[in-house]
Scaffold this motif. Structure first.
Motif, PDB file in Angstrom:
ATOM      1  N   GLU A  74       0.759  -1.145   0.141  1.00  0.00           N
ATOM      2  CA  GLU A  74       0.233  -0.138   0.218  1.00  0.00           C
ATOM      3  C   GLU A  74       0.907   1.339  -0.012  1.00  0.00           C
ATOM      4  O   GLU A  74       1.981   1.058   0.573  1.00  0.00           O
ATOM      5  CB  GLU A  74      -0.886  -0.158   1.251  1.00  0.00           C
ATOM      6  N   ARG A  75       0.181   2.534  -0.324  1.00  0.00           N
ATOM      7  CA  ARG A  75       0.656   3.702  -0.244  1.00  0.00           C
ATOM      8  C   ARG A  75      -0.259   4.740   0.440  1.00  0.00           C
ATOM      9  O   ARG A  75      -1.383   4.209   0.938  1.00  0.00           O
ATOM     10  CB  ARG A  75       0.815   4.315  -1.808  1.00  0.00           C
ATOM     11  N   VAL A 143      -2.446  11.432   6.030  1.00  0.00           N
ATOM     12  CA  VAL A 143      -3.794  12.128   5.951  1.00  0.00           C
ATOM     13  C   VAL A 143      -4.899  11.583   5.058  1.00  0.00           C
ATOM     14  O   VAL A 143      -6.018  11.982   5.111  1.00  0.00           O
ATOM     15  CB  VAL A 143      -3.465  13.525   5.539  1.00  0.00           C
ATOM     16  N   THR A 144      -4.464  10.347   4.671  1.00  0.00           N
ATOM     17  CA  THR A 144      -5.772   9.543   3.956  1.00  0.00           C
ATOM     18  C   THR A 144      -5.549   8.179   4.542  1.00  0.00           C
ATOM     19  O   THR A 144      -4.561   7.765   5.138  1.00  0.00           O
ATOM     20  CB  THR A 144      -5.793   9.572   2.484  1.00  0.00           C
ATOM     21  N   ARG A 145      -6.636   7.275   4.068  1.00  0.00           N
ATOM     22  CA  ARG A 145      -6.510   5.983   4.578  1.00  0.00           C
ATOM     23  C   ARG A 145      -5.560   5.199   3.458  1.00  0.00           C
ATOM     24  O   ARG A 145      -5.295   5.752   2.356  1.00  0.00           O
ATOM     25  CB  ARG A 145      -7.748   5.287   4.292  1.00  0.00           C
ATOM     26  N   PRO A 146      -4.748   4.141   3.738  1.00  0.00           N
ATOM     27  CA  PRO A 146      -3.776   3.448   2.915  1.00  0.00           C
ATOM     28  C   PRO A 146      -4.832   2.987   1.478  1.00  0.00           C
ATOM     29  O   PRO A 146      -6.029   2.728   1.621  1.00  0.00           O
ATOM     30  CB  PRO A 146      -3.574   2.312   3.564  1.00  0.00           C
ATOM     31  N   TYR A 147      -4.050   2.774   0.250  1.00  0.00           N
ATOM     32  CA  TYR A 147      -4.653   2.785  -0.853  1.00  0.00           C
ATOM     33  C   TYR A 147      -3.679   1.537  -1.633  1.00  0.00           C
ATOM     34  O   TYR A 147      -2.465   1.843  -1.036  1.00  0.00           O
ATOM     35  CB  TYR A 147      -5.030   3.591  -1.727  1.00  0.00           C
ATOM     36  N   LEU A 148      -4.214   0.834  -2.180  1.00  0.00           N
ATOM     37  CA  LEU A 148      -3.125  -0.263  -2.977  1.00  0.00           C
ATOM     38  C   LEU A 148      -2.249   0.463  -3.774  1.00  0.00           C
ATOM     39  O   LEU A 148      -2.592   1.365  -4.634  1.00  0.00           O
ATOM     40  CB  LEU A 148      -3.961  -1.399  -3.929  1.00  0.00           C
ATOM     41  N   ALA A 149      -0.812   0.006  -3.707  1.00  0.00           N
ATOM     42  CA  ALA A 149       0.042   0.630  -4.555  1.00  0.00           C
ATOM     43  C   ALA A 149      -0.117   0.587  -6.135  1.00  0.00           C
ATOM     44  O   ALA A 149      -0.462  -0.740  -6.298  1.00  0.00           O
ATOM     45  CB  ALA A 149       1.473   0.055  -3.933  1.00  0.00           C
ATOM     46  N   PRO A 150      -0.160   1.516  -6.860  1.00  0.00           N
ATOM     47  CA  PRO A 150      -0.499   1.178  -8.209  1.00  0.00           C
ATOM     48  C   PRO A 150       0.138   0.286  -8.993  1.00  0.00           C
ATOM     49  O   PRO A 150      -0.148  -0.803  -9.693  1.00  0.00           O
ATOM     50  CB  PRO A 150      -0.448   2.680  -8.942  1.00  0.00           C
ATOM     51  N   SER A 151       1.589   0.144  -8.681  1.00  0.00           N
ATOM     52  CA  SER A 151       2.591  -0.807  -9.217  1.00  0.00           C
ATOM     53  C   SER A 151       2.479  -2.315  -8.826  1.00  0.00           C
ATOM     54  O   SER A 151       2.782  -3.107  -9.340  1.00  0.00           O
ATOM     55  CB  SER A 151       4.032  -0.483  -9.035  1.00  0.00           C
ATOM     56  N   GLY A 152       1.750  -2.334  -7.390  1.00  0.00           N
ATOM     57  CA  GLY A 152       1.561  -3.742  -6.853  1.00  0.00           C
ATOM     58  C   GLY A 152       2.895  -4.114  -6.298  1.00  0.00           C
ATOM     59  O   GLY A 152       2.769  -5.455  -5.816  1.00  0.00           O
ATOM     60  N   ALA A 153       3.719  -3.464  -6.501  1.00  0.00           N
ATOM     61  CA  ALA A 153       5.286  -3.997  -6.045  1.00  0.00           C
ATOM     62  C   ALA A 153       5.923  -3.193  -5.082  1.00  0.00           C
ATOM     63  O   ALA A 153       5.580  -2.003  -4.705  1.00  0.00           O
ATOM     64  CB  ALA A 153       6.273  -3.810  -7.202  1.00  0.00           C
ATOM     65  N   VAL A 154       6.809  -3.805  -4.057  1.00  0.00           N
ATOM     66  CA  VAL A 154       7.770  -3.096  -3.226  1.00  0.00           C
ATOM     67  C   VAL A 154       8.565  -2.383  -4.242  1.00  0.00           C
ATOM     68  O   VAL A 154       9.293  -3.085  -4.969  1.00  0.00           O
ATOM     69  CB  VAL A 154       8.423  -3.936  -2.366  1.00  0.00           C
ATOM     70  N   PRO A 155       9.125  -1.018  -3.954  1.00  0.00           N
ATOM     71  CA  PRO A 155      10.135  -0.382  -4.665  1.00  0.00           C
ATOM     72  C   PRO A 155      11.426  -1.302  -4.494  1.00  0.00           C
ATOM     73  O   PRO A 155      11.754  -1.538  -3.313  1.00  0.00           O
ATOM     74  CB  PRO A 155      10.114   1.176  -3.980  1.00  0.00           C
TER      75      PRO A 155
END
Length: 159
Positions: A74-75, A143-155
């Motif tokens: 997530e981000r 300041v927001t709820r977590p959302y799925l990382a668009p890439s779906g991957a760990v940097p």
């Protein structure tokens, strides 16, 4: 019989952390590594001696647990604020390009005299932002709820 608390038992809550010295700033640096933000979400409020960024922060504090449990990483949007800022300079950043998206790699503090110094925000692509500060004072707040990382991957970073 009671058992010891485990990290995994902790409540998943938004971050709200501060930094008043170089060691504290290293913790924030770890948490904002690989955050991305449009150049339009960067502000220097000169009259308030404040510099702020609205970041899309990778949730490093949750990444290992997410991978272990087979769920998506997530981000979260977070505000990174520096107070006591006397001047701001940048290098390798085209501030006229309103579509530019920057990637934050690290934060560091270069001490000066009597608590003053400079905060260096190192960006991907050889860019940097330098904040001359009267004293180090930073805040990182989700300041927001977590959302799925668009890439779906760990940097990942090449060595």
């Amino acid at each position: 019989m009671s058992r010891d608390a485990r990290f995994e038992d902790g409540v998943d809550a938004p971050l709200n952390l501060g930094a008043l010295d170089a060691d504290d700033l290293r913790v924030l640096s770890t948490l904002v590594q690989d955050a991305v933000f449009p150049i339009t979400e960067m502000r220097w409020l000169k009259g308030e001696n404040r510099f702020a960024l609205l970041l899309n922060r990778f949730r490093w504090e949750d990444a290992a647990a997410a991978e272990r449990r087979g769920r998506a990483v997530e981000r979260v949007q977070a505000v990174l604020v520096f107070d006591n800022v006397l001047a701001v300079a940048s290098q390798g950043v085209d501030r006229a390009d309103r579509d530019l998206v920057l990637s934050l790699l690290s934060l560091a503090f270069e001490p000066g005299e009597e608590g003053a110094g400079a905060v260096i925000l190192t960006l991907a692509g050889d860019g940097a932002i330098r904040l001359s500060v009267e004293a180090l004072e930073a805040t990182l707040k989700d300041v927001t709820r977590p959302y799925l990382a668009p890439s779906g991957a760990v940097p990942r970073h090449e060595a």
